[in-house]
Design an enzyme around this catalytic site. Sequence first.
Site, PDB file in Angstrom:
ATOM      1  CG  ASP A 137      -2.091   0.970   1.057  1.00 19.84           C
ATOM      2  OD1 ASP A 137      -2.834   1.177   2.012  1.00 19.84           O
ATOM      3  OD2 ASP A 137      -2.236   1.521  -0.055  1.00 19.84           O
ATOM      4  CG  ASP A 182      -6.607  -5.315   2.718  1.00 21.29           C
ATOM      5  OD1 ASP A 182      -6.844  -4.404   1.893  1.00 21.29           O
ATOM      6  OD2 ASP A 182      -6.931  -5.251   3.917  1.00 21.29           O
ATOM      7  CB  CYS A 222     -10.694 -27.039  10.119  1.00 22.57           C
ATOM      8  SG  CYS A 222      -9.214 -26.266   9.434  1.00 22.57           S
ATOM      9  CB  CYS A 265      -5.708 -26.478   9.015  1.00 23.83           C
ATOM     10  SG  CYS A 265      -5.753 -26.055  10.769  1.00 23.83           S
ATOM     11  CB  CYS A 281      -8.127 -28.608  12.840  1.00 19.42           C
ATOM     12  SG  CYS A 281      -8.623 -26.891  13.075  1.00 19.42           S
ATOM     13  CG  HIS A 293      -8.002 -22.612  12.529  1.00 24.99           C
ATOM     14  ND1 HIS A 293      -8.550 -23.716  11.897  1.00 24.99           N
ATOM     15  CD2 HIS A 293      -9.035 -21.771  12.790  1.00 24.99           C
ATOM     16  CE1 HIS A 293      -9.857 -23.562  11.797  1.00 24.99           C
ATOM     17  NE2 HIS A 293     -10.192 -22.397  12.328  1.00 24.99           N
TER      18      HIS A 293
END
Length: 374
Positions: free
Chosen positions: A94, A268, A306, A308, A311, A337
Amino acid sequence: MTPITYELIKTDKQTGARLGRVHTPHGSFDTPTFMPVGTLATVKTMSPEELEQIDAKIILSNTYHLWLRPGEEIIREAGGLHSFMNWKGAILTDSGGFQVFSLSDMREITEEGVYFRNHLNGDKLFLSPEKAMQIQNALGSDIMMAFDECPPYPATYEYMKQSVERTSRWAERCLKAHERPEEQGLFGIVQGGEFEDLRKMSAQDLVSLDFPGYAVGGLSVGEPKEVMNRVLEFTTPLLPADKPRYLMGVGSPDSLIDGAIRGIDMFDCVLPTRIARNGTCMTSTGRLVVRNAKYAKDFRPIDEHCDCHVCKNYTRAYIRHLIKCNETFGFRLTTYHNLYFLVKLMKQVRAAISEDRLGDFREEFFERYGFNKP
Ligand SMILES: CNc1nc2c(CCc3ccc(C(F)(F)F)cc3)c3[nH]c(N)nc(=O)c3cc2[nH]1
Ligand SMILES: [Zn+2]
């Protein structure tokens, strides 16, 4: 000439959402996508390897913060931000204007640029379109943002009109100060608040300057969600269909879906990393504040739906314990996560667009996550 190109793959038949791909010198990414925020040259508590593991393809960083610390010359000498932080994917920076308004109390806007105080030591500083371009040139980001003014919400029509005209003049100055247009893309930022004619004027000014991509700025600054959605409905159609559209500062899972439906490709959000640091996790059935006492003996994963790494290997009880003890590893687990959750959400959004059912997906997700009806 520009190294940033966009491929429109298809449009969802149920909504205005687009499935696309953005190509950059540091890899390509499918859209709609969300970009993890890496303000101080790190996505807080995450290593670049972990970001690659969760399939993050592009991260954000910031002209204002890196100019103050460590200074753009150090990063230039390091060979740019990619080598400084060992990130092999794409980087969007930015331009610093927004951060000046949101971080610095004393500031004065002139045609030349913005005078303000360094929020760390009170020194008087000056940021202009030329300075912002010089810093982003040193950072070597793949996508630079034009130096703009993001007016406060609400703003009067008169103030907004003056501001949009100045932001358009600043955008032209950014293009003139752009040293390596074949190596770095530069996106224009559409302003205009909630005024349709000013959004049109801003978009026309910027489209005539032929940027490789466009951002919708001036939103997610306290306006009601309905205002944001209405502004998007009359702004995105003004932007070229063959270029990426970035909605700045957004946002929460429901806003990502509603922005995609209104033709936004890139988002974002500080949310996944910020709420992770106070022990709040995003799950398929809504937010879970893992530091609550009720999870002290809860040996289930954060989110049972989940898959991931966190998890699969850690429990709510363990993560709650770490967070309560202010253990860094606890924040790493909640951050990993949350980022994985949002990356997966955007994969589901893209799958829904490819099957012309994003409207249905919105209904299911809002129902399950607990967002109120539109
Ligand atoms: C939260 N709401 C919001 N954020 C906004 C932002 C900042 C986006 C940003 C960029 C980089 C980072 C970094 F931490 F990763 F560095 C963090 C956030 C805007 N930025 C500009 N230039 N114009 C706007 O009109 C504008 C409107 C914005 N509404
Ligand atoms: Zn998980």
